[in-house]
Design a protein around this motif. Structure first.
Motif, short mmCIF file in Angstrom:
data_model
loop_
_atom_site.label_atom_id
_atom_site.label_comp_id
_atom_site.label_asym_id
_atom_site.label_seq_id
_atom_site.Cartn_x
_atom_site.Cartn_y
_atom_site.Cartn_z
N VAL A 195 1.04 6.57 -6.95
CA VAL A 195 -0.08 7.47 -7.25
C VAL A 195 0.36 8.93 -7.05
CG1 VAL A 195 -2.37 8.22 -6.48
CG2 VAL A 195 -1.90 5.80 -6.82
N ALA A 196 1.08 9.20 -6.00
CA ALA A 196 1.56 10.56 -5.74
C ALA A 196 2.51 11.01 -6.84
CB ALA A 196 2.24 10.62 -4.37
N THR A 197 3.38 10.12 -7.29
CA THR A 197 4.33 10.46 -8.35
C THR A 197 3.60 10.74 -9.66
OG1 THR A 197 6.03 9.09 -7.31
CG2 THR A 197 6.34 9.63 -9.63
N ILE A 198 2.61 9.91 -9.98
CA ILE A 198 1.83 10.11 -11.20
C ILE A 198 1.04 11.43 -11.11
CG2 ILE A 198 -0.13 9.23 -12.53
CD1 ILE A 198 0.92 6.39 -11.88
N GLY A 199 0.45 11.68 -9.97
CA GLY A 199 -0.30 12.93 -9.77
C GLY A 199 0.60 14.14 -9.91
N ALA A 200 1.79 14.07 -9.34
CA ALA A 200 2.73 15.17 -9.45
C ALA A 200 3.15 15.38 -10.90
CB ALA A 200 3.95 14.92 -8.57
N LEU A 233 0.83 -1.21 0.00
CA LEU A 233 0.00 0.00 0.00
C LEU A 233 0.87 1.27 0.00
CD1 LEU A 233 -2.90 -0.95 2.43
CD2 LEU A 233 -2.97 -0.78 -0.06
N GLY A 234 1.96 1.26 0.71
CA GLY A 234 2.89 2.40 0.72
C GLY A 234 3.48 2.63 -0.65
N GLY A 235 3.87 1.53 -1.31
CA GLY A 235 4.43 1.65 -2.67
C GLY A 235 3.39 2.17 -3.64
N LEU A 236 2.14 1.68 -3.50
CA LEU A 236 1.05 2.13 -4.37
C LEU A 236 0.77 3.63 -4.14
CD1 LEU A 236 -1.11 1.39 -6.43
CD2 LEU A 236 -2.59 0.73 -4.54
N ALA A 237 0.75 4.03 -2.88
CA ALA A 237 0.51 5.43 -2.57
C ALA A 237 1.63 6.30 -3.15
CB ALA A 237 0.40 5.64 -1.06
N GLY A 238 2.86 5.85 -3.06
CA GLY A 238 3.98 6.59 -3.62
C GLY A 238 3.86 6.72 -5.14
#
Length: 195
Positions: free
Chosen positions: A30-35, A23-28
């Motif tokens: 998603v945050a990278t893609i959003g950025a 989940l931490g990797g997935l959140a990272g």
């Protein structure tokens, strides 16, 4: 109390840690893609603003020249109207052929300048310029043909035509003044406001 009864099974703890890592990797991610999306959008928006600003700058210079030429031609016609005694109130009795030709030349010059303004835009300025063109031709035609009413039977008609010429001259002068204000507003528009 035993240690195993209070705590979860060791297999459960390992599964929770693995799930947390995923989940931490997935959140990272998603945050990278959003950025990346936000950065891309900001770059595109910045490029669009820069392109629009450059476009407006390139349009401003020819507009300035076209507006200036129309204002100058309008000032010449205004001066010739004042020479005639049609100073927006009084029409003198007679105009020579030279004067009539001068008025027609002024109207032709204003037409050319109004067309240049119409091509330069924007709409509001174009509308005022086209009204100036129309009024200048109307006034020139009236003033160049009024001498034909110098007959005893044409006097009543001449008085009506003179009053009409006074109104047209007044409208023309007002449109020339309005054009200056419209031109200033168009040149001051930096494109920051949405229409």
């Amino acid at each position: 109390m035993s240690l195993t009864s209070c705590n979860a099974h060791p297999e459960d703890v390992g599964m929770d840690a693995g799930l947390a890592a995923v989940l931490g990797g997935l959140a990272g991610s998603v945050a990278t893609i959003g950025a990346a999306f936000a950065t891309g959008w900001a770059q595109r928006e910045g490029a669009r603003i820069t392109a629009r600003s450059e476009h407006r700058r390139q349009r401003r210079e020819p507009r300035y020249a076209a507006y200036r030429e129309l204002i100058a031609a309008g000032s010449v016609m205004r001066g010739h109207i004042a020479l005639s005694g049609l100073d927006e109130e009084i029409l003198l009795s007679e105009f020579g052929e030279e004067y009539r030709n001068l008025l027609l030349e002024d109207a032709r010059d204003l037409k050319e300048k109004a067309i240049n303004v119409a091509l330069a835009g924007p709409k509001k300025v174009t509308g005022v310029a086209m009204n100036i063109d129309r009024l200048s031709w109307e006034l020139a035609v009236i003033l160049t043909s009024i001498h034909e009413l110098n007959t005893s039977e044409g006097q009543a008609m001449r008085q009506r035509v003179e009053r009409h010429a006074e109104r047209v001259a007044s409208d023309l002068v007002q449109h020339l003044d309005n054009f200056v204000l419209s031109a200033q507003a168009a040149l001051d528009d930096d494109g920051s406001r949405r229409r």
